[in-house]
Write a protein that holds these residues in place. Structure first.
Motif, short mmCIF file in Angstrom:
data_model
loop_
_atom_site.label_atom_id
_atom_site.label_comp_id
_atom_site.label_asym_id
_atom_site.label_seq_id
_atom_site.Cartn_x
_atom_site.Cartn_y
_atom_site.Cartn_z
N SER A 82 0.83 -1.21 0.00
CA SER A 82 0.00 0.00 0.00
C SER A 82 0.86 1.25 0.00
O SER A 82 0.51 2.24 -0.64
CB SER A 82 -0.96 -0.01 1.18
N SER A 83 2.00 1.21 0.69
CA SER A 83 2.82 2.42 0.69
C SER A 83 3.43 2.63 -0.69
O SER A 83 3.55 3.75 -1.17
CB SER A 83 3.90 2.34 1.75
N MET A 141 2.03 1.75 -3.44
CA MET A 141 0.93 2.26 -4.25
C MET A 141 0.72 3.75 -3.97
O MET A 141 0.62 4.57 -4.88
CB MET A 141 -0.35 1.52 -3.85
N GLY A 142 0.67 4.03 -2.69
CA GLY A 142 0.43 5.42 -2.30
C GLY A 142 1.54 6.32 -2.79
O GLY A 142 1.29 7.39 -3.35
#
Lengths: 102, 100, 485, 495, 669
Positions: A87-88, A90-91
């Motif tokens: 997720s990081s 992606m973020g």
């Protein structure tokens, strides 16, 4: 300009110090306050394990143990960490990337 | 033999330096660095305790936390980049339209 | 192992949903990405129904690093409900956005993080899951990366978040150092060294700073108003309604289960913070002109109320706090969705509007968007504690338990606060219904309406038929204090 | 057996929702009329079947609601509640009729709010569970708040917010008191209950006198703000004045403060730590309200504001009578609530008409209206006379019962009230003189008399004022039964 | 047929007439006057029959009670006292109604007039019939309201509206005292029964009250350090009510202003209804007064003072109706004096006083109606603009002179020749003498004699100024129609002969009021409670019998000399430079003192504005508090600077301080 850089008068030193510290003084004070609180607490705490330090000396390499732990007892955080990474990533990519579609 | 107080003292100092940086710096990158400093201070603690407690959990924790710190840094830089793209600066002083 | 996995079917469903949404999204054209919202919502719904259907099951898994019990089940439901509301509402919000899949994946991952925090039985799991929820929402807060406010919100959220993560970790390191373990029951068992040393207070306060950041307790709250205001409304809903509750459940686990020996210390801390937080939140909210910011401060105040549970620490109080968490989930999520709907309305009037959350935009909302306005009325009345709403029921249990335990002064402060709060809640209602507008009626987007209706249903369900909810909340509270102190 | 109490709460609620959906004024007012009339019919049925020889609750219904907290759905009426329900049931249909031909924005909301208030107020009177009681108590706030804020006068926002916050704070303090009672009883018996009769019975078993006093005072505060009594009355003139006529009448129907006083405070009173102090508090507030309200009414220029202050003065009798602790004074205070409701509703209707027709309520700008509006003049003179305590009209019965009943225990306070009677007469007559009598001011334009709906509604209530003045036993008997019970409890405790 | 059973119809018929006339009168000829006239006539017949029956069988009092609410009842009681009052009121009222047919025939609001007068009569009849004090009070108040309505009959005249309000408010001060007395009485009785009242006992009924007089008298209250018996307080409060209603000093101020209503209303108020209510109240509760000698003294002194006080003002008034108004006040003073000396003569005082009341009703009604007739014809009320009216209106003049003679009290002592006023007023004056003789207090007697002189003086001043001499202005007058003159003549007959005819029977008849099946009290025993013994009638010296007549004749003579023959020039006396004249003319500046200073300045502008200031203060306080909270909110907002470093600083400060704080708190606890 020259004059100012090489003036080592007491006043000059004080002025420089003042200029340096003025915006930072609150930060310094608070950081020192925090530090002192921690240190005082550290000092007044009886730490239990001081003598037992040498126990680990016979196996200086912990890699194996760590590896075992990661995949047995502590596998859940590891798995979650994978999602964190995803997720990081992606973020970060989303935030950093320019807008190609515009 | 090094008493554990010294490790903790070191980590506390590093942590405080991080705090100081966070409070005084205006540059986004420096802020990020300060945060890393603090996380790593905690890692020192973890590893030291792990060693003194003869328990490897702490070291695993430290590993995880290093990974987390990396993730954090990644996101942080990405946000700063986005801001830089929009405003041309990462000086935090200029970022205060949200207030009161 | 299989049973272990079965216990975590909801989480696994969510993980799969998140990944699936991400994958599918890559292959879809922007126009078709609307389907992702439905997919994500269905996934969350499945996870929710799995959780509900497994109510009552208990068990430990993965070497006791995770536990499923009434408490975690309850909070999982809270997170999933909030996620569901947010994801339904986001169908409209992300419409036409080419990064829909990222949005949904991130919010689902954040939800997963929260759920793992709820079931964590090991401080390491808790920390990592905590970070998952944080990291995913940092990016979400800055999702509108063309919007200066959104970016600023993300940056502030991120910096204070990192700081408190560091503090949390620092605190955890001390706990680990003095107890030699990271398992929550293990800490409780080996607490002697910690509770007899001054390090105990330091650890408690550092942890408190870490969780207080999420819960938005004064003085760790300062990011919250900015972020809730700047972030997209749906994200604010997720933050205020979801991730705040994660802080609460984490605090429940750490303080009440692990650090119960330090009860005296953290009770004082919570007493101070609860009073300061609720008062500050309410008083500052009075003069706000941005509705989202007002809601943020109101959310601070509510956090203050919930913190009273830590001070009182009876089963009823904890049950009240837990029930309050659920009610607040519905109310705050709903209220932020309303601001999203209003932002949509304002932007459809004028594409370049800046202050979409300004209270002036609420003028005449009763005429322009009747359902939205009515829902908002219900939410703010519920937040204010008007009877037959969830807010009242939770306040009833929480405040009354405070009196029961002899903390009458705390209850008086809380009740005075909730009286003050009425002023700004009523102000919103006043703007919506009493101030005239010359603008046209706007058709209300279905996703928003659906999300609002879910929230309204929740608010009224707890308000009218609180018995089962109180029952669950009490069961959850019993997990924290098995003896019933 | 018909669940009649649930019905009289539910019917207005359901019709309120239906009324919201109507489009035209005609539909809305018809809905409202149907609902209020059916409540009236049910209430009359209940009234006729009411046994006024027993102080017990009648028409009870009891269902479990939230067993884990001891919350039940428990409703029932006794001689304290029945007259007040009757009052609401009687006045509301006529209030609807009164507004029959009025033009106003969004009539559907207007009538829905009227019905909502009716449901909430009757709900308070029927509730026998503190939870339910508090729910209805708070629910009365919302429709009235909207009523003032939407259709109120020029200062409506200020007034509505003030009203809302003032009374909400009071309710919250009252809630604190309820909590205290709830938990004190819970600790003693081990089972939670919010049942009002049960808790009232258990109140005396609480050991700590301080706790009992705190509970009592907290509840008392909640009630006297609603009554309202000096010095917590300042929301009331604003709210009454700024409200539209129907809103003012609804405010007048809001007799929940006094109701709580009789229903909850008095049974608790003898068991408090220092009953004499409580009695003194009530008596002082009551008598000060009476004379203070009277003086303030005397100084008003605005007719409606004067009426509002007169209401403060009149409600002082309720407190004074309650503090009198003799069955006659207590029942007189109850009767005062009942009669005040009837009288004030007509008075506010009159104010509303005058304001509508002349565009001003400043008394000095009016005058000689009796020449243009003889019908209104007759009704207004009658109600003003009733309000100033003219014998033969309902207000007198209440006042004389309160005064005669309380004098034995509270002579000094009764003397204060007696002095106020003259002032009461003065401002009423003065108002009459300046509005109705004297030379008609041509500036006021052509003025027509009240229409037949208004005549009907005001006339019927005026006749009821006369009827209950001549035959107070119609409601006083049931009040007496209950107040005798209260008084006997005082006697047993030696208060 | 037992007419007693229909006694309840006496007030009910006029009340019914009120309703009918009020709602349907407009559609009937003469404003539906026939309805009240018929109703009152019926009432009169019933009253008369009952009275005659009572005369024959004094024991057969009519008493009917019904439970009303709580321990109170509604009921009627016709004993001799009530019976004579009833008959008088119905009779006079009937005549006034008939007279009004002519007098009010041009008024548009005729039907309202007749409705209100009917109600007025009904309330007065109800008052008389009451068998309990509360019901009496109720009717008492209704009388007040009717007077308010009737005085303000021409409400479009601001002066009328003001006068009506003044009348109501002034009497209300008395009413409140009366009510206070009832409240105290109730409380005492309640205490006597110890809160447990047996069924069927209505504690405010007269028989119950009277039977408990000894217990009440035994209760004492300390007021300003003095031990005062409750019976004294109660009776004084009752008398306070009577002072208001009967226009005694100092609450008489409303009566002269009450002239703003139609003259017939004045006649009704002054003769038959309203003002006599006060006297009736004292008479009705006389057993209580007997037990409270100090109250009786107050009654006597105040009555005597009022008699002379009002008479002095009557001399200088120029408004014909005002002269009569002050005359009424003065005569009411006589009646009160008559009651007040009951401490010496016992129940007979009631008889004397009531006799004067009845006679006064006849001649005062007559005076007013005549005055109305004159005003009707002349079109002014100012006597200075009249003169020589006798030529135009012979019947009116004749009847009015008869009335004046009656008021002046002309008659021959020792015979039954004399006007009605002669018999009753002289009886009072003689009793005052007895009182003085037995107690040594001569002031009432002296005052009453001087007042008799003044009475004669002002009434003949009126007669001479109005009817004799030359017309001072150019008025076109004519004799009134028969509807007006016939009542005048009837009244004149009564004013002339009633006194002589009734003087033998009346006293004993009325004095028996308190000795029957219903109310049975021993006046002498009650006097013992009061701590004194009733005196016995001695034989007055002859001069005492003749003195009133002599002073009356002197008054007549002075009036004739000054106003009739104008032998004395009054210009120097009657001038604004004469301070006494000025004082009298300005009515002792009561208006300035009571109305302008006390009511307006002290109560209205002083107290009520003070209350208003307090209220504003409360409002301000609440406003200030809420502003404070709002302002706090505003200033606390400033902490949120928007700079993220500051946020971090707050977090770090918070952590450090919290650690220290917890440590400190832990140490302290």
């Amino acid at each position: 300009m020259l004059n100012k850089e090489f003036s080592f008068t007491l006043m000059g030193v004080l002025t420089t110090l003042y200029k340096f510290f003025k915006p930072r003084i609150l930060g310094i004070v608070l950081a020192l306050l925090f530090l002192s609180v921690i240190l005082v607490s550290v000092v007044f705490t009886s730490w239990p394990a001081v003598d037992q330090l040498p126990q680990n000396l016979d196996d200086p390499s912990n890699i194996e143990g760590i590896g075992l732990l990661i995949f047995t007892d502590l596998v859940v955080p590891f798995e979650i960490l994978s999602i964190v990474l995803l997720s990081s990533l992606m973020g970060a990519i989303y935030m950093a990337k320019g807008d190609g579609d515009e | 033999m090094i008493p554990i107080e010294l490790y903790i003292g070191l980590s506390a100092i590093i942590f405080s330096i991080g705090l100081y940086g966070l409070m005084t710096q205006r540059n986004g990158i420096r802020i990020l660095m300060s945060v890393e400093l603090m996380l790593n201070a905690a890692n020192i603690n973890l590893v030291a305790f792990s060693s003194y407690n003869a328990d490897l959990t702490g070291q695993v924790f430290a590993l995880y936390s290093i990974a987390l710190a990396a993730c954090e840094a990644a996101i942080g830089f990405a946000i700063l980049m986005a801001i830089f793209k929009m405003k041309g600066t990462i000086n935090l002083d200029s970022i205060n339209i949200l207030r009161w | 192992m299989a049973e272990n996995l079965m216990l975590f079917a909801p989480e696994l469903t969510l993980v799969l949903t998140g990944l699936f949404v991400l994958m599918v999204g890559l292959f879809l054209p922007t126009g078709a990405k609307k389907v992702l919202g439905y997919l994500a919502s269905i996934g969350i719904l499945v996870a929710l129904s799995l959780t509900v259907s497994s109510l009552g099951t208990e068990g430990m898994a993965f070497n006791d690093t995770l536990s499923v019990d009434a408490l975690s089940q309850f909070f999982k439901i809270v997170f999933l409900v909030v996620a569901l509301i947010v994801s339904i509402a986001s169908i409209k919000y992300t419409e036409g956005n080419s990064h829909t899949e990222e949005f949904y994946a991130l919010s689902i991952f954040a939800t997963i993080g929260m759920m793992f925090v709820a079931s964590a039985n090991d401080i390491m799991v808790l920390f990592v899951a905590f970070e998952l929820a944080s990291l995913a929402t940092y990016a979400l807060a800055g999702f509108e990366k063309k919007n200066q406010k959104s970016l600023e919100a993300a940056l502030k959220y991120f910096i204070i978040g990192s700081l408190s993560a560091a503090m949390l970790l620092f605190g955890i390191s001390f706990i680990y150092g003095l107890t030699g373990t990271t398992s929550i029951p293990g800490i409780a068992a080996n607490i002697t060294a910690l509770s007899t040393s001054p390090m105990g207070i330091v650890a408690v306060v550092l942890m408190l700073a870490g969780f207080g950041f999420k819960i938005a307790l004064v003085p760790f709250h300062m990011w919250a108003p900015d972020t809730y205001q700047g972030a997209p409304s749906v994200v604010s809903a997720l933050l205020a309604a979801g991730s705040k509750k994660m802080g609460i459940v984490a605090a429940f686990k750490i303080f009440i289960v692990a650090l119960i020996a330090l009860q005296a210390e953290w009770q004082i801390a919570f007493a101070i913070l609860a009073v300061v937080t609720m008062t500050y939140g309410n008083v500052v909210a009075l003069k706000q002109t941005s509705v989202k910011r007002m809601l943020a401060y109101s959310s601070l105040a509510q956090a203050g109320y919930i913190s009273m549970a830590f001070v009182v620490l009876t089963p009823l109080a904890l049950g009240g706090g837990i029930l309050y968490a659920l009610s607040h989930g519905f109310m705050k999520a709903g209220a932020f969705i309303v601001t999203a709907a209003v932002a949509y309305m304002v932007l459809s009037d004028n594409k370049d509007s800046e202050d979409t959350d300004h209270i002036d935009n609420f003028k005449g909302l009763g005429v322009r968007m009747p359902i939205t306005a009515l829902s908002m009325t219900i939410f703010v009345f519920a937040l204010a504690g008007i009877p037959l709403t969830a807010g009242y029921m939770s306040k009833f249990v929480l405040f009354s338990s405070t009196i029961q335990s002899g903390f009458a002064w705390l209850a008086v402060i809380a009740i005075l606060n909730s009286a003050i709060s009425l002023y700004y809640y009523a102000k919103i209602v006043k703007y919506m219904y009493f101030l005239p507008t010359d603008l046209e009626k706007v058709s209300e987007p279905l996703p928003y309406v659906a999300a609002l209706l879910i929230a309204v249903a929740g608010v009224f369900a707890i308000g009218f038929w609180p018995e089962p909810f109180i029952h669950w909340a009490m069961e959850a509270a019993m997990v924290l204090i098995p003896g019933g102190m | 057996m018909l669940p009649i109490l649930s019905l009289i709460v539910l019917i207005p609620l359901v019709f309120a929702a239906l009324t919201l959906l109507t489009k035209t004024k005609e539909q809305a007012r018809l809905m409202a009329l149907v609902a209020t009339v059916s409540v009236l019919i049910l209430t009359l049925y209940m009234y006729l079947n009411f046994d006024s020889t027993t102080a017990a609750h009648q028409f009870e219904e009891l269902y479990q609601w939230v067993p884990s907290l001891g919350i039940t759905y428990h409703v029932g009426v006794d001689g304290i509640a029945m007259p007040l329900i009757l009052l609401n049931a009687i006045v509301l249909p006529f209030l609807v009729l009164f507004t029959w031909n009025d033009e106003r924005k969004s009539p559907n909301k207007f009538y829905a709010l009227i019905l909502g208030t009716e449901a909430a107020v009757i709900g308070v009177f029927t509730a026998l569970d503190f939870f339910l009681f508090y729910v209805f108590w708070e629910l009365t706030l919302i429709p009235l708040f909207f009523m003032v804020s939407i259709w109120g006068g020029p200062n409506k926002h200020h007034a509505s917010i003030k009203f809302f916050i003032y009374t909400h704070v009071a309710s919250l303090v009252m809630l604190l008191g309820i909590f205290g009672l709830y938990f004190a009883a819970w600790d003693m018996t081990g089972t939670p209950t919010l049942d009002i009769p049960t808790l009232l019975a258990q109140f005396q078993l609480i050991e700590s006198a301080l706790l009992k006093d705190m509970i009592f005072l907290a509840l008392l505060f909640g009630f006297i703000v609603k009554i309202p009594s000096f010095p917590f009355h300042s929301w009331q003139p604003d709210a009454y004045t700024e409200a539209p006529t129907a809103g003012s009448v609804l405010f007048v129907m809001l007799k929940i403060g006094g109701y709580g006083l009789f229903k909850i405070m008095l049974p608790m009173l003898p068991f408090t730590g220092s009953p004499n102090m409580m009695i003194t508090i009530m008596a002082v507030l009551g008598s000060v309200s009476i004379i203070y309200g009277a003086f303030l009414a005397l100084s008003q220029k605005d007719l409606k504001r004067m009426v509002a202050y007169s209401s403060v003065s009149h409600m002082g009798y309720v407190l004074l009578g309650a503090a009198g602790l003799v069955s006659l004074s207590v029942s007189g205070a109850m009767f005062q609530q009942f009669s005040h409701g009837l009288i004030m509703s007509v008075m506010f209707m009159s104010c509303g008409i005058i304001n509508n027709k002349t565009g001003t309520r400043i008394m000095n700008d009016l005058g000689g209206l009796a020449q243009k509006m003889p019908k209104l003049a007759v009704i207004m003179v009658l109600t003003f006379m009733a309000s100033l305590g003219l014998p033969g009209l309902s207000g007198f019965i209440a006042e004389v019962s309160v005064l005669a009943g309380s004098f034995g225990n509270l002579p000094a306070y009764v003397i204060i009230a007696l002095v106020a009677i003259v002032i009461t007469g003065a401002y009423h007559l003065w108002a009459l003189q300046r509005t109705m009598f004297g030379v008609f001011d041509k500036k006021l334009g052509t003025i027509t008399d009240i229409n037949r709906y208004q005549t009907l509604s005001m006339g019927v209530i005026a006749i009821l004022i006369l009827y209950f003045g001549l035959n107070p036993s119609a409601v006083l008997d049931m009040m007496l039964t209950n107040s005798e019970q209260i008084a006997s409890m005082m006697a047993v405790m030696g208060v | 047929m037992a007419v007693e059973n229909y006694a309840f119809l006496i007030p009910l018929l006029p009340a019914l007439a009120f309703v009918l006339t009020f709602f349907f009168g407009k559609k009937l000829p003469n404003g539906g006057a026939i309805i009240p006239i018929a109703a009152i006539a019926t009432s009169f017949v019933i009253s008369l029959l009952i009275t005659l029956n009572l005369l024959a069988n004094p024991e057969e009092v009519v008493s009917q009670s019904f439970s009303w609410f709580a321990m109170l009842n509604i009921g009627i009681l016709v004993d001799p006292l009530a019976a004579v009052m009833l008959t008088m009121v119905t009779f006079v009222s009937l005549l006034i109604h008939i007279y009004s047919l002519g007098y009010m025939s041009h008024d548009k609001a005729q039907s309202r007039y007749f409705a209100e007068t009917a109600l007025f009569t009904a309330s007065m009849l109800g008052l008389i019939l009451s068998d309990n004090i509360l019901q009496l009070f109720i009717c008492w108040e209704l009388v007040g309201v009717c007077s308010f309505l009737l005085i303000g009959f021409w409400f479009q005249k601001p002066s009328a509206a003001t006068a009506a309000k003044k009348a109501f408010l002034t009497t209300r001060i008395g009413d409140v005292m009366f009510l206070s007395g009832i409240v105290l009485l109730f409380t005492d009785l309640f205490k006597i029964y110890n809160g447990a009242i047996p069924d069927g006992v209505y504690i405010l009924r007269f028989d119950v009250i009277f039977s408990h007089i000894p217990e009440i008298a035994a209760m004492n209250a300390t007021i300003f350090g003095m031990e005062v018996s409750h019976i004294t307080i109660i009776t004084l409060l009752f008398f306070g009510g009577a002072v208001g209603k009967s226009g005694q000093f100092p609450l008489h101020v409303w009566l002269p202003d009450a002239m703003e209503g139609p003259t017939t209303v004045s006649a009704l108020i002054h003769a038959a209804t309203m003002v006599t209510a006060g006297v009736y109240l004292v008479a009705r509760t006389f057993p209580m007064f007997i037990a409270a000698p100090s109250s009786l003294l107050v009654v006597a002194y105040l009555g005597a003072f009022t008699a002379i006080f009002a008479a002095t003002m009557g001399i200088v008034m120029n408004d014909i109706k005002r002269v009569l108004a002050y005359s009424t006040i003065s005569q009411l003073g006589y009646m009160m004096l008559g009651l007040g000396i009951g401490a010496t003569i016992g129940a007979e005082a009631v008889g004397i006083s009531l006799f004067h009341l009845i006679n006064h009703a006849f001649f005062k009604a007559l005076l007013f109606l005549c005055a109305g007739s004159v005003i009707h014809a002349v079109g002014t009320q100012d006597m200075r603009q009249m003169g020589g009216v006798a030529k135009v209106m012979p019947i009116t003049a004749a009847t009015m002179i008869i009335a004046a003679l009656a008021l002046g009290g002309f008659g021959i002592p020792g015979t039954i020749i004399g006007t009605s006023g002669f018999f009753s007023k002289d009886a009072i004056i003689e009793s005052a003498y007895v009182f003085g003789a037995s107690s040594g207090m001569w002031i009432p007697y002296v005052l009453s004699i001087v007042a008799a002189l003044l009475t004669s003086l002002y009434i003949f001043r009126l007669i001479f100024m109005t009817f004799f001499g030359k017309a001072r202005t150019d008025y076109g007058g004519h004799e009134s129609p028969a509807t007006m003159t016939i009542p005048l003549s009837i009244l004149a007959l009564f004013a002339l002969f009633f006194g002589g005819l009734a003087t033998e029977r009346f006293n004993t008849f009325v004095s028996d009021t308190f000795m029957n099946d219903f109310v049975h009290v021993n006046i002498a025993e009650l006097a013992e409670i009061g701590g004194y013994h009733l005196g016995h009638h001695g034989h007055e010296p002859l001069i005492i019998l003749w003195l009133p007549l002599i002073v009356a004749a002197a008054g007549l003579l002075i009036a004739a000399l000054v106003y009739g023959m104008k032998v004395v020039n009054m210009d120097r006396l009657v001038s604004r430079n004469n301070p006494i004249y000025k004082l009298l003319y300005n009515r002792y500046y009561q208006n300035e003192l009571f109305t302008n200073f006390f009511s307006v300045k002290v109560v209205y502008e002083g107290l009520s504005y003070a209350g208003r200031a307090i209220d504003t203060g409360f409002d301000w306080l609440v406003g200030w508090l809420s502003d404070l909270v709002l302002e706090t909110g505003e200033s606390l907002r400033q902490f949120q600077t928007g700079a993220v470093q500051n946020y971090a600083t707050a977090v770090i400060t918070g952590v450090s301080l919290l650690i220290i704080l917890i440590k400190v708190v832990m140490e302290v606890l």
